[in-house]
Design a protein around this motif. Structure first.
Motif, PDB file in Angstrom:
ATOM      1  N   ASP A 294       0.296  10.987  -9.942  1.00 14.21           N
ATOM      2  CA  ASP A 294       1.482  11.066 -10.789  1.00 14.21           C
ATOM      3  C   ASP A 294       2.514  10.037 -10.329  1.00 14.21           C
ATOM      4  O   ASP A 294       2.800   9.932  -9.129  1.00 14.21           O
ATOM      5  CB  ASP A 294       2.098  12.465 -10.721  1.00 14.21           C
ATOM      6  N   TYR A 295       3.070   9.309 -11.292  1.00 13.42           N
ATOM      7  CA  TYR A 295       4.063   8.276 -10.977  1.00 13.42           C
ATOM      8  C   TYR A 295       5.394   8.696 -11.583  1.00 13.42           C
ATOM      9  O   TYR A 295       5.594   8.623 -12.795  1.00 13.42           O
ATOM     10  CB  TYR A 295       3.609   6.917 -11.516  1.00 13.42           C
ATOM     11  N   GLU A 296       6.298   9.155 -10.719  1.00 13.74           N
ATOM     12  CA  GLU A 296       7.600   9.637 -11.179  1.00 13.74           C
ATOM     13  C   GLU A 296       8.416   8.473 -11.750  1.00 13.74           C
ATOM     14  O   GLU A 296       8.469   7.398 -11.167  1.00 13.74           O
ATOM     15  CB  GLU A 296       8.356  10.287 -10.019  1.00 13.74           C
ATOM     16  N   GLY A 297       9.058   8.733 -12.877  1.00 12.92           N
ATOM     17  CA  GLY A 297       9.850   7.702 -13.515  1.00 12.92           C
ATOM     18  C   GLY A 297       9.066   6.800 -14.431  1.00 12.92           C
ATOM     19  O   GLY A 297       9.623   5.851 -15.001  1.00 12.92           O
ATOM     20  N   HIS A 298       7.770   7.089 -14.593  1.00 14.58           N
ATOM     21  CA  HIS A 298       6.959   6.275 -15.498  1.00 14.58           C
ATOM     22  C   HIS A 298       7.413   6.510 -16.935  1.00 14.58           C
ATOM     23  O   HIS A 298       7.604   7.655 -17.364  1.00 14.58           O
ATOM     24  CB  HIS A 298       5.479   6.627 -15.346  1.00 14.58           C
TER      25      HIS A 298
ATOM     26  N   VAL B 141       0.846  -1.192   0.000  1.00 13.27           N
ATOM     27  CA  VAL B 141       0.000   0.000   0.000  1.00 13.27           C
ATOM     28  C   VAL B 141       0.885   1.248   0.000  1.00 13.27           C
ATOM     29  O   VAL B 141       1.787   1.378   0.833  1.00 13.27           O
ATOM     30  CB  VAL B 141      -0.930   0.009   1.223  1.00 13.27           C
ATOM     31  N   VAL B 142       0.623   2.152  -0.927  1.00 14.19           N
ATOM     32  CA  VAL B 142       1.419   3.376  -1.065  1.00 14.19           C
ATOM     33  C   VAL B 142       0.494   4.580  -0.945  1.00 14.19           C
ATOM     34  O   VAL B 142      -0.214   4.930  -1.898  1.00 14.19           O
ATOM     35  CB  VAL B 142       2.162   3.410  -2.414  1.00 14.19           C
ATOM     36  N   PRO B 143       0.445   5.230   0.212  1.00 11.95           N
ATOM     37  CA  PRO B 143      -0.396   6.422   0.367  1.00 11.95           C
ATOM     38  C   PRO B 143       0.323   7.678  -0.096  1.00 11.95           C
ATOM     39  O   PRO B 143       1.552   7.798   0.017  1.00 11.95           O
ATOM     40  CB  PRO B 143      -0.655   6.466   1.876  1.00 11.95           C
ATOM     41  N   THR B 144      -0.426   8.621  -0.624  1.00 16.29           N
ATOM     42  CA  THR B 144       0.104   9.935  -0.988  1.00 16.29           C
ATOM     43  C   THR B 144      -0.891  10.995  -0.528  1.00 16.29           C
ATOM     44  O   THR B 144      -2.093  10.730  -0.416  1.00 16.29           O
ATOM     45  CB  THR B 144       0.328  10.061  -2.505  1.00 16.29           C
ATOM     46  N   ALA B 145      -0.392  12.179  -0.282  1.00 16.06           N
ATOM     47  CA  ALA B 145      -1.235  13.251   0.229  1.00 16.06           C
ATOM     48  C   ALA B 145      -2.209  13.731  -0.844  1.00 16.06           C
ATOM     49  O   ALA B 145      -1.920  13.683  -2.042  1.00 16.06           O
ATOM     50  CB  ALA B 145      -0.370  14.413   0.711  1.00 16.06           C
ATOM     51  N   VAL B 146      -3.356  14.221  -0.414  1.00 16.06           N
ATOM     52  CA  VAL B 146      -4.384  14.684  -1.339  1.00 16.06           C
ATOM     53  C   VAL B 146      -3.900  15.855  -2.172  1.00 16.06           C
ATOM     54  O   VAL B 146      -4.188  15.939  -3.375  1.00 16.06           O
ATOM     55  CB  VAL B 146      -5.667  15.067  -0.566  1.00 16.06           C
ATOM     56  N   ASP B 147      -3.129  16.764  -1.543  1.00 15.37           N
ATOM     57  CA  ASP B 147      -2.708  17.959  -2.263  1.00 15.37           C
ATOM     58  C   ASP B 147      -1.487  17.723  -3.153  1.00 15.37           C
ATOM     59  O   ASP B 147      -1.121  18.596  -3.945  1.00 15.37           O
ATOM     60  CB  ASP B 147      -2.414  19.095  -1.276  1.00 15.37           C
ATOM     61  N   ASP B 148      -0.859  16.537  -3.038  1.00 14.24           N
ATOM     62  CA  ASP B 148       0.329  16.270  -3.855  1.00 14.24           C
ATOM     63  C   ASP B 148       0.457  14.762  -4.091  1.00 14.24           C
ATOM     64  O   ASP B 148       1.357  14.120  -3.547  1.00 14.24           O
ATOM     65  CB  ASP B 148       1.582  16.810  -3.161  1.00 14.24           C
ATOM     66  N   PRO B 149      -0.439  14.190  -4.904  1.00 15.06           N
ATOM     67  CA  PRO B 149      -0.424  12.730  -5.115  1.00 15.06           C
ATOM     68  C   PRO B 149       0.685  12.297  -6.072  1.00 15.06           C
ATOM     69  O   PRO B 149       0.462  12.107  -7.269  1.00 15.06           O
ATOM     70  CB  PRO B 149      -1.809  12.446  -5.691  1.00 15.06           C
ATOM     71  N   VAL B 150       1.899  12.166  -5.537  1.00 17.04           N
ATOM     72  CA  VAL B 150       3.054  11.773  -6.342  1.00 17.04           C
ATOM     73  C   VAL B 150       3.692  10.548  -5.710  1.00 17.04           C
ATOM     74  O   VAL B 150       3.934  10.508  -4.501  1.00 17.04           O
ATOM     75  CB  VAL B 150       4.088  12.909  -6.445  1.00 17.04           C
ATOM     76  N   SER B 151       3.970   9.552  -6.537  1.00 17.57           N
ATOM     77  CA  SER B 151       4.581   8.319  -6.067  1.00 17.57           C
ATOM     78  C   SER B 151       5.558   7.824  -7.117  1.00 17.57           C
ATOM     79  O   SER B 151       5.442   8.148  -8.300  1.00 17.57           O
ATOM     80  CB  SER B 151       3.496   7.259  -5.804  1.00 17.57           C
ATOM     81  N   ASP B 152       6.548   7.037  -6.690  1.00 18.72           N
ATOM     82  CA  ASP B 152       7.454   6.417  -7.651  1.00 18.72           C
ATOM     83  C   ASP B 152       6.699   5.399  -8.493  1.00 18.72           C
ATOM     84  O   ASP B 152       5.796   4.712  -7.999  1.00 18.72           O
ATOM     85  CB  ASP B 152       8.607   5.717  -6.933  1.00 18.72           C
ATOM     86  N   SER B 153       7.091   5.266  -9.740  1.00 19.28           N
ATOM     87  CA  SER B 153       6.485   4.277 -10.629  1.00 19.28           C
ATOM     88  C   SER B 153       7.095   2.907 -10.393  1.00 19.28           C
ATOM     89  O   SER B 153       8.307   2.769 -10.186  1.00 19.28           O
ATOM     90  CB  SER B 153       6.688   4.681 -12.091  1.00 19.28           C
ATOM     91  N   ALA B 154       6.255   1.876 -10.469  1.00 18.68           N
ATOM     92  CA  ALA B 154       6.716   0.486 -10.331  1.00 18.68           C
ATOM     93  C   ALA B 154       7.021  -0.143 -11.676  1.00 18.68           C
ATOM     94  O   ALA B 154       7.365  -1.328 -11.738  1.00 18.68           O
ATOM     95  CB  ALA B 154       5.660  -0.341  -9.598  1.00 18.68           C
ATOM     96  N   ALA B 155       6.911   0.614 -12.758  1.00 21.81           N
ATOM     97  CA  ALA B 155       7.044   0.042 -14.094  1.00 21.81           C
ATOM     98  C   ALA B 155       8.434  -0.524 -14.357  1.00 21.81           C
ATOM     99  O   ALA B 155       8.595  -1.439 -15.164  1.00 21.81           O
ATOM    100  CB  ALA B 155       6.696   1.086 -15.152  1.00 21.81           C
ATOM    101  N   SER B 156       9.460   0.001 -13.676  1.00 24.56           N
ATOM    102  CA  SER B 156      10.811  -0.522 -13.875  1.00 24.56           C
ATOM    103  C   SER B 156      10.995  -1.876 -13.220  1.00 24.56           C
ATOM    104  O   SER B 156      11.944  -2.600 -13.531  1.00 24.56           O
ATOM    105  CB  SER B 156      11.845   0.464 -13.317  1.00 24.56           C
TER     106      SER B 156
ATOM    107  N   PHE C 145      -3.453   7.193 -13.166  1.00 24.73           N
ATOM    108  CA  PHE C 145      -3.288   8.620 -13.485  1.00 24.73           C
ATOM    109  C   PHE C 145      -4.507   9.146 -14.222  1.00 24.73           C
ATOM    110  O   PHE C 145      -5.013  10.241 -13.931  1.00 24.73           O
ATOM    111  CB  PHE C 145      -2.033   8.825 -14.336  1.00 24.73           C
ATOM    112  N   ASP C 146      -4.993   8.383 -15.185  1.00 25.00           N
ATOM    113  CA  ASP C 146      -6.114   8.803 -16.007  1.00 25.00           C
ATOM    114  C   ASP C 146      -7.355   9.076 -15.159  1.00 25.00           C
ATOM    115  O   ASP C 146      -8.006  10.115 -15.291  1.00 25.00           O
ATOM    116  CB  ASP C 146      -6.408   7.701 -17.033  1.00 25.00           C
TER     117      ASP C 146
END
Length: 560
Positions: free
Chosen positions: A135-139, A101-116, A129-130
């Protein structure tokens, strides 16, 4: 330590401190301080991790703990946070499950991407995202996937304005390989395939880049038949209103397999015990549905590859119709069955029972000769072999990276079948085999489906034997289920069945009411289709058509 916004999201989430696992893996030792808290789900232990440590945590779990299958990714919003859940399993033992489980704040929903770490997360995170705007950084490809690029806002957000008009403009297709100028080394051509081409099996649009007749790149463009099925289920009651919807996800599979996916999740969530006799009927009906799905996959593939309409296609449709005749007698409907109920099935076999059983046995008796006909028409056909053997090759490790399951995975030698590996229904009491082929090409995927029809026949035959011998006074078709179901608030579960296309899973989060707070459908076709670029690059454009058909995707289930 977390940043201020991340800490606030975690502190208000009501998480409990991490405890020891019971399956022998010490996650605290393995992951150290990356674990912030524990968030157990009904089907699996769960851990909460920081959004900036997703890659490190998942890499460790994959390489050192054996969680090599990212089965599903669920995103959702609470009033105080966004949340992404990676549902991890093991291909060697799918009963080993873990929720990250990866929580992110409501005002800044940014998390690392697991795609790698898991390539299948690439499409799942695009969907998150859609629909939610996480937002998933590194996606590698952070685009919308179901909605048009010009869509305003994210529909699953709590503050989304549903009355806001949407003006979707047309835009020119751009070649993703070559720029506006000509490539001096080669002349590439951008080719649209679909979304209304018969070989795309529904409204699938493939943006292909060709160098001559060689496929350089293929980008599946989905979302043309997105029908908000998950949101419809979230607005419906567990007990009565959800069950008709699963029939419509993958209509070709014949909906008993789809219905069972929902039933298994909801029954486990509400602690409902299904009578043994009803489990036998469910198992028989599910395998009839699997046969119906494989027959149409076989017939349409003959059309795709060799244009065989007059014999192979019509034979396959003939045999599918015979299966649908049986299912219509059993359920009262020909395709949208609505036959399963939470706690069992709606009614017993039709009367006279002996006549129904004889009808099914007659069909099964004629099946071996028909399978031989298909082999004569297709698998021994020289043109069919040229089109399918050694084309569309899917290596086993690539299949696992993309979360492929069902005949697509088993055609690459991956011995993974939830009927055996995570038993449900009556499967563990019956004699049958999991079918695999090792070559991983288009031909292998067809062979798996043809052989699975024979295994389904074995299962149905044994179910009929049990049904005939079952004492009349013990033929209980439904458990005693309350009229209104209200699972405990904040209980969460992910359960799956072996659908005709692969692992069909359902995630449900309850909020104490009679409707789910979150309902997520894990479509096997969604993950299977995402591997198309991998198996088509370097092939001829004709091989691309054969590869699309070999994946046997139904777009209603992909888009949901």
């Amino acid at each position: 330590m977390s940043t201020g916004s991340e800490s606030e999201a975690l502190e208000t989430s009501g998480r409990t401190e991490i405890e020891d696992r019971e399956d022998g893996i010490d996650l605290e030792t393995l992951l150290g301080g990356a674990i912030l808290a524990r968030d157990d789900h009904d089907n699996a232990p769960g851990i909460v991790v920081r959004p900036d440590e997703v890659v490190a945590v998942l890499e460790t779990l994959r390489e050192e703990a054996g969680f090599d299958h990212c089965a599903c990714v669920t995103a959702q919003q609470y009033h105080d946070r966004f949340e992404t859940i990676y549902h991890l399993r093991s291909y060697a033992d799918p009963t080993r499950e873990l929720s990250v489980v990866v929580p992110t704040a409501v005002d800044d929903p940014v998390s690392d991407s697991a795609a790698s770490v898991y390539r299948t997360a690439e499409w799942h995170e695009r969907e998150a995202f859609d629909l939610l705007g996480i937002d998933y950084e590194g996606h590698p490809d952070p685009r919308r996937i179901l909605l048009p690029e010009t869509w305003q806002g994210h529909p699953l957000r709590l503050d989304y304005d549903q009355t806001k008009p949407q003006v979707v403009t047309l835009s020119e297709n751009a070649n993703p390989i070559a720029g506006d100028e000509r490539d001096p080394e080669s002349e590439t051509m951008f080719l649209n395939i679909g979304p209304h081409h018969p070989s795309t099996h529904g409204v699938l649009h493939v943006e292909a880049v060709l160098d001559g007749e060689t496929v350089i790149d293929a980008d599946p463009d989905i979302g043309y038949i997105h029908r908000c099925e998950e949101q419809l289920c979230q607005q419906s009651t567990y007990r009565h209103q959800i069950m008709p919807y699963p029939d419509r996800w993958d209509w070709v599979s014949s909906g008993l397999l789809n219905e069972w996916a929902y039933a298994r999740a909801a029954e486990d969530l509400a602690d409902i015990e299904v009578p043994e006799y009803a489990q036998v009927i469910r198992t028989m009906g599910a395998e009839l549905s699997r046969m119906a799905s494989h027959f149409i996959a076989l017939g349409t593939y003959a059309l795709d590859v060799i244009g065989e309409f007059t014999v192979a296609f019509q034979y396959a449709i003939r045999d599918r119709e015979l299966v649908l005749d049986i299912l219509e007698d059993l359920t009262g409907q020909r395709m949208m069955f609505n036959y399963l109920r939470l706690g069992g099935v709606v009614w017993d076999l039709p009367e006279p029972r002996e006549e129904f059983v004889t009808q099914v046995r007659d069909f099964l008796a004629e099946l071996p000769a028909k399978i031989d006909e298909y082999h004569n028409l297709l698998t021994t056909n020289e043109i069919f072999q040229i089109r399918c053997v050694d084309t569309g090759i899917l290596e086993p490790e690539v299949a696992k990276e993309y979360g492929c399951t069902g005949p697509v995975a088993r055609g690459s030698g991956i011995d993974y079948d939830l009927r055996r590996d995570d038993p449900y229904g009556y499967y563990e009491n019956l004699e049958w085999d999991v079918v695999t082929e090792d070559d991983g090409d288009n031909y292998s995927r067809l062979l798996v489906r043809m052989r699975e029809v024979e295994e389904s026949a074995k299962i149905i035959e044994q179910c009929l034997d049990l049904i005939e011998e079952w004492p009349e006074d013990e033929r209980t078709v439904q458990a005693n289920v309350p009229r209104t179901l209200k699972p405990d608030a904040d209980s969460e579960i992910y359960r799956a069945v072996e659908g005709a296309k692969g692992e069909l899973g359902i995630y449900i989060r309850a909020d104490g009411t009679d409707t789910p707070a979150r309902f997520k459908i894990r479509s096997p076709c969604f993950s299977n289709l995402s591997v198309l670029p991998e198996i088509s690059r370097g092939e001829y454009v004709a091989d691309l058509i054969a590869s699309i058909g070999s994946l046997d995707c139904i777009m209603g289930e992909v888009d949901r």
